[in-house]
Motif scaffolding. Structure first.
Motif: not given
Length: 239
Positions: A37-62
């Motif tokens: 498993f490759a961790p998801i760089p959520s902090a970097a994705l929030r900075t890049l896209t401005g999208n705060t919905d990137f909130d986890s380094d692990s995949p999930y389905l809620r």
């Protein structure tokens, strides 16, 4: 399910290949429940896209679902009754996933969905022990509103968005009217007949956050007549 938790079980040359490998063949490509498993760089994705919905380094389905129903029956007379069935359904869903497997996050994104559906049915029924004929008439209405939002990213030479935060709305309405007759011709022979008319209309309008492209589906309607008739013989009937 999640791409990230997928297991490679057959690889060319016996080792993983492709952009998700990350230069290290850490998977053995056999059926042994070993997942890299490759961790998801959520902090970097929030900075890049401005999208705060990137909130986890692990995949999930809620998924959260809500259902409310009401079933009311009222006797107008000894022979005539009215029945009301009301329903509301809601679903809230969100998933974050790396859409490539392996030791490196390469392609991923998030998707969120929201749907509300309301329905109402009314039935008027006539039944009498003194009459060989039973009658039922009714109508149905349903309204659905659904919105799906998605955004993709890629980790090539550097993190970059594959798409803006797209919105996909879908609206639909359905109506129908129906009736049925049941006739006891004799104690052993009965006949029933009914018909339903239904009509559905759907509308979708997809507009990207930026750019000239626009995808619009004008409202599309579908209608249908559904008749039915049955003749029944019951030699064991005690009516």
């Amino acid at each position: 399910g999640s791409y990230t938790t997928s297991q490679k079980i057959a690889c060319v040359g016996g080792v993983p290949h492709g952009p998700g490998v990350g230069g290290v063949a850490v998977e053995d490509c056999i059926l042994d429940d070993k997942v890299v498993f490759a961790p998801i760089p959520s902090a970097a994705l929030r900075t890049l896209t401005g999208n705060t919905d990137f909130d986890s380094d692990s995949p999930y389905l809620r998924v959260k679902q809500y259902l409310l129903t009401s079933d009311i029956n009222y006797e107008l007379t000894d022979s005539i009754s009215i029945n009301s069935v009301t329903g509301w359904y809601g679903i809230r869903q969100k998933t974050i996933d790396a859409q490539t497997t392996g030791a490196r996050f390469f392609i991923g994104g998030l998707s969120s969905g929201r749907k509300n559906a309301f329905s109402q049915e009314l039935r008027l029924t006539f039944r009498s022990p003194d009459s060989p004929v039973d009658l039922m008439f009714g109508g149905f209405y349903q309204s659905d509103d659904m919105v799906v939002r998605e955004q993709g990213v890629i980790n090539g030479a550097a993190l970059a968005p594959l798409s803006p935060y797209w919105t996909f709305p879908l609206h639909s309405k359905a109506i129908s009217a129906f009736g049925q007759m049941d006739w006891d011709i004799t104690k052993e022979l009965s006949f029933s007949a009914g018909v339903r008319y239904s009509r559905d209309r759907k509308y979708q309008n997809i507009v990207p956050p930026s750019g000239p492209n626009k995808f619009t589906t004008p409202s599309v309607a579908f209608s249908n007549w559904s008749p039915e008739a049955t003749l029944s013989l019951d030699r064991m009937s005690t009516r």
